[in-house]
Design a protein around this motif. Structure first.
Motif, PDB file in Angstrom:
ATOM      1  N   LYS A   1     -11.775   5.052   3.470  1.00 46.96           N
ATOM      2  CA  LYS A   1     -11.303   3.495   3.742  1.00 46.96           C
ATOM      3  C   LYS A   1     -10.111   3.264   3.142  1.00 46.96           C
ATOM      4  CE  LYS A   1     -16.232   2.435   3.955  1.00 46.96           C
ATOM      5  NZ  LYS A   1     -16.147   1.822   5.679  1.00 46.96           N
TER       6      LYS A   1
ATOM      7  N   ILE B   1     -11.803   6.314  -0.963  1.00 46.73           N
ATOM      8  CA  ILE B   1     -10.911   5.255  -0.478  1.00 46.73           C
ATOM      9  C   ILE B   1      -9.636   5.645  -0.913  1.00 46.73           C
ATOM     10  CG2 ILE B   1     -10.503   2.942  -1.256  1.00 46.73           C
ATOM     11  CD1 ILE B   1     -13.385   2.630  -2.030  1.00 46.73           C
TER      12      ILE B   1
ATOM     13  N   ASP C   1      -8.178   0.374   1.117  1.00 47.01           N
ATOM     14  CA  ASP C   1      -7.969  -0.867   0.286  1.00 47.01           C
ATOM     15  C   ASP C   1      -6.429  -1.381  -0.022  1.00 47.01           C
ATOM     16  OD1 ASP C   1      -9.323  -2.715  -1.764  1.00 47.01           O
ATOM     17  OD2 ASP C   1      -7.686  -1.664  -3.050  1.00 47.01           O
TER      18      ASP C   1
ATOM     19  N   TRP D   1     -10.613  -4.839   1.354  1.00 44.39           N
ATOM     20  CA  TRP D   1     -10.667  -3.864   2.525  1.00 44.39           C
ATOM     21  C   TRP D   1      -9.549  -4.484   3.411  1.00 44.39           C
ATOM     22  CZ3 TRP D   1     -12.418   0.133   0.755  1.00 44.39           C
ATOM     23  CH2 TRP D   1     -13.820  -0.038   0.103  1.00 44.39           C
TER      24      TRP D   1
END
Length: 222
Positions: free
Chosen positions: A84, A161, A86, A114
């Motif tokens: 993901k 992340i 950030d 996000w």
């Protein structure tokens, strides 16, 4: 913007980084997710579902959470498993950096969150800064792309992340809180408040000061 569901609390990492069992469970979940995306054989699909269920059970045991909570977090995780993203913005005014106090834990961080789809990384961070602080900005530099699990963030996160840090120029607006932030302020490098270490570290804020003072520094990674 609707905030993502809160993750269950995960154990504090040991001196050598994240607990290995967390990495194992996270990788097993990613393998199962990717396998379910590409597999056509019904027996393989059944095995990948079993592997995913096992990963959920492991993660629930690690975090002391209900399996149903973990399973719900992964319901929308489909397709090839990837980290993901950030985004965080470092905005400076008179030798001070903009920070916001998070409602969630009462601590301070560089504004961000996000990355949303249909927006570039720069557009995402400019939006996050405005929503969380009330200030309008323009991205001038990508200062760093950090792998969260390679830095001592606490607590560890359920997902893998990448954190993108941008230097941003202040262009307008005024301090304004949001549903996610309770205070907005500018702080000098030697007087930083208590930081929300799951979001940003002191060392990372110091690096943003360095990049702001010397725009020729290369983008950092890992």
């Amino acid at each position: 913007m609707t905030p993502p569901p809160k993750d269950p609390t995960l154990p504090t990492p040991q001196e050598d980084g994240e607990p290995r069992r967390l990495r194992w469970a996270r990788e097993l979940q990613a393998l199962a997710q990717t396998g379910l995306t590409f597999s056509k054989d019904p027996y393989d699909i059944e095995r990948y579902h079993a592997a995913r269920a096992l990963a959920v059970e492991m993660l629930a045991a690690i975090g002391g959470a209900e399996e149903a909570v973990i399973a719900k977090l992964f319901d929308s995780e489909v397709g090839y498993a990837t980290p993901k993203v950030d985004v965080r913005g470092a905005v400076f005014r008179e030798e001070q950096v903009l920070l916001v106090r998070e409602v969630a834990d009462g601590k301070w961080t560089l504004p961000g969150g996000w990355a949303d789809v249909n927006a570039s990384p720069g557009e995402n961070v400019e939006r996050e800064i405005f929503e969380e602080s009330g200030f309008k900005t323009k991205v001038t530099k990508l200062a760093a792309v950090y792998d969260r699990q390679k830095h001592p963030h606490v607590p560890p996160h359920l997902f893998h992340i990448y954190k993108m840090f941008f230097i941003c120029e202040l262009t307008g607006g005024e301090a304004k809180t949001s549903i996610e932030t309770s205070e907005v302020g500018f702080f000098s490098e030697d007087k930083l408040p208590e930081l929300s270490r799951g979001r940003v570290l002191e060392s990372q804020v110091h690096r943003m000061f360095a990049h702001w003072r010397d725009a020729t520094l290369p983008t950092e990674y890992d």
